[in-house]
Design a protein around this motif. Structure first.
Motif, PDB file in Angstrom:
ATOM      1  N   PRO A  47       0.803  -1.223   0.000  1.00 60.79           N
ATOM      2  CA  PRO A  47       0.000   0.000   0.000  1.00 60.79           C
ATOM      3  C   PRO A  47       0.835   1.272   0.000  1.00 60.79           C
ATOM      4  CG  PRO A  47       0.253  -0.760   2.241  1.00 60.79           C
ATOM      5  CD  PRO A  47       1.013  -1.742   1.368  1.00 60.79           C
ATOM      6  N   VAL A  48       0.155   2.405  -0.194  1.00 62.60           N
ATOM      7  CA  VAL A  48       0.708   3.727   0.084  1.00 62.60           C
ATOM      8  C   VAL A  48       0.267   4.100   1.494  1.00 62.60           C
ATOM      9  CG1 VAL A  48       0.852   6.133  -0.640  1.00 62.60           C
ATOM     10  CG2 VAL A  48       0.416   4.367  -2.336  1.00 62.60           C
ATOM     11  N   THR A  49       1.211   4.561   2.319  1.00 64.89           N
ATOM     12  CA  THR A  49       0.853   4.965   3.681  1.00 64.89           C
ATOM     13  C   THR A  49       1.091   6.448   3.935  1.00 64.89           C
ATOM     14  OG1 THR A  49       3.049   4.297   4.465  1.00 64.89           O
ATOM     15  CG2 THR A  49       1.268   2.667   4.629  1.00 64.89           C
ATOM     16  N   ASP A  50       1.828   7.123   3.052  1.00 61.93           N
ATOM     17  CA  ASP A  50       2.140   8.545   3.212  1.00 61.93           C
ATOM     18  C   ASP A  50       1.199   9.375   2.336  1.00 61.93           C
ATOM     19  OD1 ASP A  50       3.184  11.075   3.427  1.00 61.93           O
ATOM     20  OD2 ASP A  50       5.181  10.576   2.674  1.00 61.93           O
ATOM     21  N   VAL A  51       0.246  10.051   2.966  1.00 65.70           N
ATOM     22  CA  VAL A  51      -0.749  10.819   2.208  1.00 65.70           C
ATOM     23  C   VAL A  51      -0.162  12.076   1.577  1.00 65.70           C
ATOM     24  CG1 VAL A  51      -2.659   9.951   3.607  1.00 65.70           C
ATOM     25  CG2 VAL A  51      -1.541  12.107   4.250  1.00 65.70           C
ATOM     26  N   THR A  52       1.069  12.433   1.929  1.00 64.60           N
ATOM     27  CA  THR A  52       1.722  13.605   1.342  1.00 64.60           C
ATOM     28  C   THR A  52       2.623  13.242   0.160  1.00 64.60           C
ATOM     29  OG1 THR A  52       3.692  13.545   2.773  1.00 64.60           O
ATOM     30  CG2 THR A  52       1.748  14.676   3.622  1.00 64.60           C
ATOM     31  N   ARG A  57      -1.327  10.006  -5.596  1.00 61.60           N
ATOM     32  CA  ARG A  57      -2.239  10.391  -6.678  1.00 61.60           C
ATOM     33  C   ARG A  57      -2.696   9.157  -7.450  1.00 61.60           C
ATOM     34  NH1 ARG A  57       0.726  14.145  -9.973  1.00 61.60           N
ATOM     35  NH2 ARG A  57       0.361  15.541  -8.222  1.00 61.60           N
ATOM     36  N   CYS A  58      -1.770   8.531  -8.143  1.00 58.54           N
ATOM     37  CA  CYS A  58      -2.122   7.353  -8.952  1.00 58.54           C
ATOM     38  C   CYS A  58      -1.221   6.159  -8.670  1.00 58.54           C
ATOM     39  CB  CYS A  58      -2.064   7.695 -10.436  1.00 58.54           C
ATOM     40  SG  CYS A  58      -3.447   8.722 -11.013  1.00 58.54           S
ATOM     41  N   TYR A  59      -0.289   6.313  -7.708  1.00 59.80           N
ATOM     42  CA  TYR A  59       0.606   5.219  -7.304  1.00 59.80           C
ATOM     43  C   TYR A  59       1.383   4.664  -8.495  1.00 59.80           C
ATOM     44  CZ  TYR A  59       1.950   1.610  -3.841  1.00 59.80           C
ATOM     45  OH  TYR A  59       2.630   0.810  -2.959  1.00 59.80           O
ATOM     46  N   GLN A  60       1.800   5.545  -9.395  1.00 55.56           N
ATOM     47  CA  GLN A  60       2.405   5.094 -10.646  1.00 55.56           C
ATOM     48  C   GLN A  60       3.824   4.592 -10.459  1.00 55.56           C
ATOM     49  OE1 GLN A  60       0.228   8.482 -13.260  1.00 55.56           O
ATOM     50  NE2 GLN A  60       1.972   7.501 -14.241  1.00 55.56           N
ATOM     51  N   LEU A  61       4.128   3.532 -11.196  1.00 55.95           N
ATOM     52  CA  LEU A  61       5.461   2.964 -11.192  1.00 55.95           C
ATOM     53  C   LEU A  61       6.475   3.945 -11.762  1.00 55.95           C
ATOM     54  CD1 LEU A  61       7.296   0.458 -10.771  1.00 55.95           C
ATOM     55  CD2 LEU A  61       6.667  -0.247 -13.094  1.00 55.95           C
ATOM     56  N   ALA A  62       6.065   4.696 -12.780  1.00 51.03           N
ATOM     57  CA  ALA A  62       6.950   5.653 -13.441  1.00 51.03           C
ATOM     58  C   ALA A  62       6.100   6.779 -14.021  1.00 51.03           C
ATOM     59  CB  ALA A  62       7.740   4.957 -14.548  1.00 51.03           C
ATOM     60  N   PRO A  63       6.704   7.938 -14.292  1.00 50.67           N
ATOM     61  CA  PRO A  63       5.955   9.024 -14.927  1.00 50.67           C
ATOM     62  C   PRO A  63       5.419   8.602 -16.294  1.00 50.67           C
ATOM     63  CG  PRO A  63       8.029   9.826 -14.037  1.00 50.67           C
ATOM     64  CD  PRO A  63       8.082   8.331 -13.967  1.00 50.67           C
ATOM     65  N   GLY A  64       4.353   9.287 -16.743  1.00 45.21           N
ATOM     66  CA  GLY A  64       3.745   8.924 -18.014  1.00 45.21           C
ATOM     67  C   GLY A  64       2.619   7.937 -17.814  1.00 45.21           C
ATOM     68  N   ASN A  65       2.224   7.300 -18.887  1.00 43.16           N
ATOM     69  CA  ASN A  65       1.070   6.397 -18.798  1.00 43.16           C
ATOM     70  C   ASN A  65       1.432   4.928 -18.764  1.00 43.16           C
ATOM     71  OD1 ASN A  65       1.595   5.592 -21.487  1.00 43.16           O
ATOM     72  ND2 ASN A  65       0.291   7.206 -22.310  1.00 43.16           N
ATOM     73  N   GLN A 173      -3.648   2.037   5.297  1.00 42.34           N
ATOM     74  CA  GLN A 173      -3.004   1.552   4.071  1.00 42.34           C
ATOM     75  C   GLN A 173      -3.929   1.830   2.893  1.00 42.34           C
ATOM     76  OE1 GLN A 173      -2.220  -2.621   4.580  1.00 42.34           O
ATOM     77  NE2 GLN A 173      -0.841  -2.319   6.312  1.00 42.34           N
ATOM     78  N   THR A 174      -3.441   2.594   1.913  1.00 40.28           N
ATOM     79  CA  THR A 174      -4.284   2.943   0.774  1.00 40.28           C
ATOM     80  C   THR A 174      -3.790   2.248  -0.484  1.00 40.28           C
ATOM     81  OG1 THR A 174      -4.690   5.102   1.778  1.00 40.28           O
ATOM     82  CG2 THR A 174      -5.323   4.832  -0.515  1.00 40.28           C
ATOM     83  N   TYR A 175      -4.724   1.626  -1.189  1.00 40.84           N
ATOM     84  CA  TYR A 175      -4.455   0.917  -2.437  1.00 40.84           C
ATOM     85  C   TYR A 175      -5.122   1.711  -3.558  1.00 40.84           C
ATOM     86  CZ  TYR A 175      -3.088  -2.683   0.839  1.00 40.84           C
ATOM     87  OH  TYR A 175      -2.470  -3.367   1.866  1.00 40.84           O
ATOM     88  N   ILE A 176      -4.357   2.072  -4.582  1.00 42.07           N
ATOM     89  CA  ILE A 176      -4.791   3.074  -5.555  1.00 42.07           C
ATOM     90  C   ILE A 176      -4.483   2.609  -6.972  1.00 42.07           C
ATOM     91  CG2 ILE A 176      -4.436   5.472  -6.345  1.00 42.07           C
ATOM     92  CD1 ILE A 176      -3.355   6.038  -3.454  1.00 42.07           C
ATOM     93  N   SER A 177      -5.355   2.972  -7.909  1.00 36.52           N
ATOM     94  CA  SER A 177      -5.069   2.854  -9.340  1.00 36.52           C
ATOM     95  C   SER A 177      -5.795   3.963 -10.082  1.00 36.52           C
ATOM     96  CB  SER A 177      -5.526   1.504  -9.908  1.00 36.52           C
ATOM     97  OG  SER A 177      -4.597   0.472  -9.650  1.00 36.52           O
TER      98      SER A 177
END
Length: 230
Positions: A47-52, A57-65, A173-177
């Motif tokens: 998960p993402v745990t740091d809201v800052t 935002r989108c939990y992206q592996l890398a910039p771009g799409n 714990q936040t799970y995002i896509s």
């Protein structure tokens, strides 16, 4: 033996976590990461745990799409995400959308700024015996696109906020896509209560800092703005 135990613990932790890898639209599930930007946790499921964090935002592996395509859907239609392998933790399910600004596309835009509006929020069922969470155990989650929003390109963001360890700051714990959409039809209503990610939440928000077990909460307030309705 210690190494084996550690490995089994790691495998158990990965299995307890989850991702939202595939878009559901037009009555069908798509391929993993076909219309959804590949997330940092695509292998770990963590998960993402740091809201800052920018990852919030989108939990992206890398910039771009990350090679994701854009799906055309009608305003008012049902969209969703598959959950891999299922939503295994108790917590809050929410969906947001953001309209892509002029001159950019869903495939090129990073979703920055105060542009996100909430379209769905599902908290717990509350009883004296405890809280139950409708999304827990789900293999997919879904919502409807507001029928009144203008046509155009959008990002669709799902978040599931697991609250089983949320009794201390940073424990949620936040799970995002995020998926890429082109919305057709619709109307002319411009959504209000726009927020940014990161920026919309604080780690001390009552919907993120809460002991969901004891004493049994009598109320629950999800983080973020009110749900936009047409």
């Amino acid at each position: 033996m210690k190494a084996v135990a550690a490995l089994l613990a790691l495998v158990s932790a990965v299995q307890a976590h989850y991702t939202f890898p595939a878009l559901i639209a037009n009555g069908a599930s798509t391929g993993n990461w076909e219309y959804v930007r590949k997330t940092t946790n695509y292998q770990s499921n963590g998960p993402v745990t740091d809201v800052t964090s920018e990852q919030f935002r989108c939990y992206q592996l890398a910039p771009g799409n990350e090679g994701a395509k854009t799906m055309t859907v009608a305003a008012g239609s049902t969209v969703g995400f598959t959950a891999g392998s299922s939503v295994s933790h108790p917590g809050t399910l929410q969906f947001y959308m953001a309209k892509v600004p002029s001159g950019q596309t869903a495939a090129s835009w990073d979703g920055s700024g105060a542009v996100w509006f909430k379209i769905f929020s599902q908290g717990p069922n509350i009883a004296p015996s405890g809280l139950t969470w409708p999304s827990q155990g789900a293999s997919s989650v879904s919502t409807k696109i507001p029928s009144c929003i203008p046509a155009g390109d959008y990002l669709l963001r799902v978040e599931h906020i697991a609250l089983h360890s949320a009794g201390s700051v940073g424990g949620a714990q936040t799970y995002i896509s995020c998926a890429q959409l082109t919305v057709t039809g619709g109307g002319s209503t411009k959504p209000t209560n726009l927020v940014s990610f990161p920026g919309a939440y604080k780690a001390t928000d009552p919907g993120l800092l809460i002991n969901i077990y004891y004493p049994v909460p009598s109320t629950y307030t999800a983080p973020g703005p009110a749900v936009f309705t047409c």
